[in-house]
Design a protein around this motif. Sequence first.
Motif, PDB file in Angstrom:
ATOM      1  N   TRP A 102     -60.414 -19.601 -82.923  1.00 10.48           N
ATOM      2  CA  TRP A 102     -61.198 -19.610 -81.693  1.00 10.48           C
ATOM      3  C   TRP A 102     -61.202 -18.264 -80.991  1.00 10.48           C
ATOM      4  O   TRP A 102     -62.016 -18.037 -80.110  1.00 10.48           O
ATOM      5  N   ALA A 103     -60.305 -17.384 -81.347  1.00 12.10           N
ATOM      6  CA  ALA A 103     -60.266 -16.038 -80.779  1.00 12.10           C
ATOM      7  C   ALA A 103     -60.748 -15.071 -81.844  1.00 12.10           C
ATOM      8  O   ALA A 103     -60.332 -15.144 -82.990  1.00 12.10           O
ATOM      9  N   ASN A 104     -61.658 -14.186 -81.444  1.00 11.43           N
ATOM     10  CA  ASN A 104     -62.163 -13.244 -82.446  1.00 11.43           C
ATOM     11  C   ASN A 104     -62.092 -11.792 -81.994  1.00 11.43           C
ATOM     12  O   ASN A 104     -62.627 -10.925 -82.652  1.00 11.43           O
ATOM     13  N   GLY A 105     -61.419 -11.546 -80.874  1.00 15.51           N
ATOM     14  CA  GLY A 105     -61.279 -10.174 -80.424  1.00 15.51           C
ATOM     15  C   GLY A 105     -60.561 -10.096 -79.096  1.00 15.51           C
ATOM     16  O   GLY A 105     -60.138 -11.106 -78.532  1.00 15.51           O
ATOM     17  N   VAL A 106     -60.476  -8.861 -78.608  1.00 17.60           N
ATOM     18  CA  VAL A 106     -59.814  -8.580 -77.341  1.00 17.60           C
ATOM     19  C   VAL A 106     -60.621  -7.505 -76.622  1.00 17.60           C
ATOM     20  O   VAL A 106     -61.199  -6.626 -77.257  1.00 17.60           O
ATOM     21  N   VAL A 107     -60.670  -7.610 -75.300  1.00 13.84           N
ATOM     22  CA  VAL A 107     -61.264  -6.563 -74.470  1.00 13.84           C
ATOM     23  C   VAL A 107     -60.228  -6.141 -73.440  1.00 13.84           C
ATOM     24  O   VAL A 107     -59.289  -6.884 -73.143  1.00 13.84           O
ATOM     25  N   LEU A 108     -60.398  -4.963 -72.888  1.00 17.71           N
ATOM     26  CA  LEU A 108     -59.551  -4.516 -71.792  1.00 17.71           C
ATOM     27  C   LEU A 108     -60.324  -4.664 -70.491  1.00 17.71           C
ATOM     28  O   LEU A 108     -61.400  -4.091 -70.335  1.00 17.71           O
ATOM     29  N   LEU A 109     -59.769  -5.453 -69.572  1.00 16.51           N
ATOM     30  CA  LEU A 109     -60.336  -5.600 -68.228  1.00 16.51           C
ATOM     31  C   LEU A 109     -59.245  -5.261 -67.231  1.00 16.51           C
ATOM     32  O   LEU A 109     -58.170  -5.868 -67.263  1.00 16.51           O
ATOM     33  N   ASP A 110     -59.501  -4.296 -66.372  1.00 11.51           N
ATOM     34  CA  ASP A 110     -58.490  -3.855 -65.402  1.00 11.51           C
ATOM     35  C   ASP A 110     -57.193  -3.477 -66.109  1.00 11.51           C
ATOM     36  O   ASP A 110     -56.101  -3.827 -65.663  1.00 11.51           O
ATOM     37  N   ASP A 111     -57.322  -2.806 -67.247  1.00  8.38           N
ATOM     38  CA  ASP A 111     -56.185  -2.347 -68.056  1.00  8.38           C
ATOM     39  C   ASP A 111     -55.313  -3.476 -68.583  1.00  8.38           C
ATOM     40  O   ASP A 111     -54.144  -3.267 -68.898  1.00  8.38           O
ATOM     41  N   GLN A 112     -55.869  -4.691 -68.678  1.00  5.76           N
ATOM     42  CA  GLN A 112     -55.139  -5.819 -69.252  1.00  5.76           C
ATOM     43  C   GLN A 112     -55.946  -6.403 -70.397  1.00  5.76           C
ATOM     44  O   GLN A 112     -57.172  -6.538 -70.287  1.00  5.76           O
ATOM     45  N   PRO A 113     -55.282  -6.766 -71.489  1.00  7.69           N
ATOM     46  CA  PRO A 113     -56.009  -7.368 -72.611  1.00  7.69           C
ATOM     47  C   PRO A 113     -56.464  -8.784 -72.261  1.00  7.69           C
ATOM     48  O   PRO A 113     -55.724  -9.556 -71.669  1.00  7.69           O
ATOM     49  N   VAL A 114     -57.690  -9.095 -72.632  1.00 15.01           N
ATOM     50  CA  VAL A 114     -58.273 -10.416 -72.398  1.00 15.01           C
ATOM     51  C   VAL A 114     -58.851 -10.887 -73.732  1.00 15.01           C
ATOM     52  O   VAL A 114     -59.577 -10.154 -74.399  1.00 15.01           O
ATOM     53  N   ILE A 115     -58.539 -12.120 -74.095  1.00 14.27           N
ATOM     54  CA  ILE A 115     -58.963 -12.674 -75.377  1.00 14.27           C
ATOM     55  C   ILE A 115     -60.457 -13.016 -75.340  1.00 14.27           C
ATOM     56  O   ILE A 115     -60.949 -13.593 -74.376  1.00 14.27           O
ATOM     57  N   VAL A 116     -61.151 -12.682 -76.424  1.00 11.09           N
ATOM     58  CA  VAL A 116     -62.558 -13.042 -76.600  1.00 11.09           C
ATOM     59  C   VAL A 116     -62.597 -14.347 -77.388  1.00 11.09           C
ATOM     60  O   VAL A 116     -62.071 -14.431 -78.499  1.00 11.09           O
ATOM     61  N   LEU A 117     -63.195 -15.373 -76.789  1.00 10.77           N
ATOM     62  CA  LEU A 117     -63.266 -16.685 -77.423  1.00 10.77           C
ATOM     63  C   LEU A 117     -64.599 -16.889 -78.124  1.00 10.77           C
ATOM     64  O   LEU A 117     -65.636 -16.422 -77.650  1.00 10.77           O
ATOM     65  N   ASP A 118     -64.558 -17.599 -79.229  1.00  8.16           N
ATOM     66  CA  ASP A 118     -65.760 -18.036 -79.930  1.00  8.16           C
ATOM     67  C   ASP A 118     -65.999 -19.485 -79.512  1.00  8.16           C
ATOM     68  O   ASP A 118     -65.510 -20.424 -80.138  1.00  8.16           O
ATOM     69  N   LEU A 119     -66.715 -19.690 -78.404  1.00  8.90           N
ATOM     70  CA  LEU A 119     -66.897 -21.027 -77.843  1.00  8.90           C
ATOM     71  C   LEU A 119     -67.733 -21.934 -78.726  1.00  8.90           C
ATOM     72  O   LEU A 119     -67.529 -23.143 -78.746  1.00  8.90           O
ATOM     73  N   ARG A 120     -68.650 -21.385 -79.474  1.00  7.79           N
ATOM     74  CA  ARG A 120     -69.460 -22.217 -80.371  1.00  7.79           C
ATOM     75  C   ARG A 120     -68.581 -22.796 -81.485  1.00  7.79           C
ATOM     76  O   ARG A 120     -68.658 -23.973 -81.814  1.00  7.79           O
ATOM     77  N   ARG A 121     -67.715 -21.994 -82.054  1.00  8.52           N
ATOM     78  CA  ARG A 121     -66.782 -22.479 -83.084  1.00  8.52           C
ATOM     79  C   ARG A 121     -65.810 -23.487 -82.482  1.00  8.52           C
ATOM     80  O   ARG A 121     -65.502 -24.511 -83.074  1.00  8.52           O
ATOM     81  N   MET A 122     -65.331 -23.182 -81.277  1.00 12.66           N
ATOM     82  CA  MET A 122     -64.416 -24.092 -80.595  1.00 12.66           C
ATOM     83  C   MET A 122     -65.076 -25.445 -80.376  1.00 12.66           C
ATOM     84  O   MET A 122     -64.482 -26.493 -80.649  1.00 12.66           O
ATOM     85  N   ALA A 123     -66.308 -25.448 -79.913  1.00 16.49           N
ATOM     86  CA  ALA A 123     -67.028 -26.702 -79.658  1.00 16.49           C
ATOM     87  C   ALA A 123     -67.216 -27.498 -80.951  1.00 16.49           C
ATOM     88  O   ALA A 123     -67.038 -28.719 -80.959  1.00 16.49           O
ATOM     89  N   ALA A 124     -67.559 -26.821 -82.033  1.00 20.41           N
ATOM     90  CA  ALA A 124     -67.738 -27.518 -83.308  1.00 20.41           C
ATOM     91  C   ALA A 124     -66.431 -28.155 -83.764  1.00 20.41           C
ATOM     92  O   ALA A 124     -66.414 -29.306 -84.213  1.00 20.41           O
ATOM     93  N   ASP A 125     -65.324 -27.445 -83.620  1.00 23.88           N
ATOM     94  CA  ASP A 125     -64.026 -27.995 -84.001  1.00 23.88           C
ATOM     95  C   ASP A 125     -63.627 -29.163 -83.102  1.00 23.88           C
ATOM     96  O   ASP A 125     -63.110 -30.175 -83.576  1.00 23.88           O
ATOM     97  N   LEU A 126     -63.873 -29.031 -81.807  1.00 16.61           N
ATOM     98  CA  LEU A 126     -63.535 -30.125 -80.882  1.00 16.61           C
ATOM     99  C   LEU A 126     -64.371 -31.364 -81.167  1.00 16.61           C
ATOM    100  O   LEU A 126     -63.874 -32.494 -81.083  1.00 16.61           O
ATOM    101  N   ALA A 127     -65.630 -31.179 -81.524  1.00 16.17           N
ATOM    102  CA  ALA A 127     -66.493 -32.311 -81.863  1.00 16.17           C
ATOM    103  C   ALA A 127     -65.979 -33.027 -83.110  1.00 16.17           C
ATOM    104  O   ALA A 127     -66.170 -34.247 -83.250  1.00 16.17           O
ATOM    105  N   LEU A 128     -65.304 -32.306 -83.998  1.00 18.06           N
ATOM    106  CA  LEU A 128     -64.719 -32.907 -85.195  1.00 18.06           C
ATOM    107  C   LEU A 128     -63.332 -33.487 -84.927  1.00 18.06           C
ATOM    108  O   LEU A 128     -62.717 -34.061 -85.817  1.00 18.06           O
ATOM    109  N   GLY A 129     -62.828 -33.303 -83.709  1.00 18.30           N
ATOM    110  CA  GLY A 129     -61.517 -33.831 -83.356  1.00 18.30           C
ATOM    111  C   GLY A 129     -60.374 -32.874 -83.580  1.00 18.30           C
ATOM    112  O   GLY A 129     -59.214 -33.237 -83.433  1.00 18.30           O
ATOM    113  N   LEU A 130     -60.664 -31.623 -83.936  1.00 25.59           N
ATOM    114  CA  LEU A 130     -59.611 -30.625 -84.147  1.00 25.59           C
ATOM    115  C   LEU A 130     -59.182 -30.031 -82.808  1.00 25.59           C
ATOM    116  O   LEU A 130     -60.020 -29.665 -81.996  1.00 25.59           O
TER     117      LEU A 130
END
Length: 135
Positions: A102-130
């Motif tokens: 569900w995470a496919n990268g990182v960005v720096l915001l205010d000098d802090q790392p923030v995880i980049v989420l793949d929400l479409r993949r997450m939604a597909a997995d949640l719909a399958l019950g994962l």
Amino acid sequence: MILLIETVARRYVCRQHDVDHIGVVTQAEHDERDRRIIRYHLGPLLDPADPPPPASGRLHTLTITLRRRVVELVVPRVDLLAEAPVIVPLAPFLAARLRLPWANGVVLLDDQPVIVLDLRRMAADLALGLRLTHA
């Protein structure tokens, strides 16, 4: 375009095109095409230490429409970033160790790392019950 998503305790980003609609939480169980709506609070879904937002505040849904279901991820705050940050992909050895991709990268915001989420993949997995299982 990049969305900044804030849960009670954390911040995440995602690509705007992963989300079909941003709105407010409703009590509907099906959408207009009679597809079942599955709702999750994003914070506790990703981190059990991140509490669900209080019911008294305004909540937003990030809606991802799939073929047979609709997944709504509930968050306290969503903003569109004025300037798109540089997304650094996860290193292959790190990506291979994720329980669910569900995470496919990182960005720096205010000098802090923030995880980049793949929400479409997450939604597909949640719909399958994962779901993530936290140890």
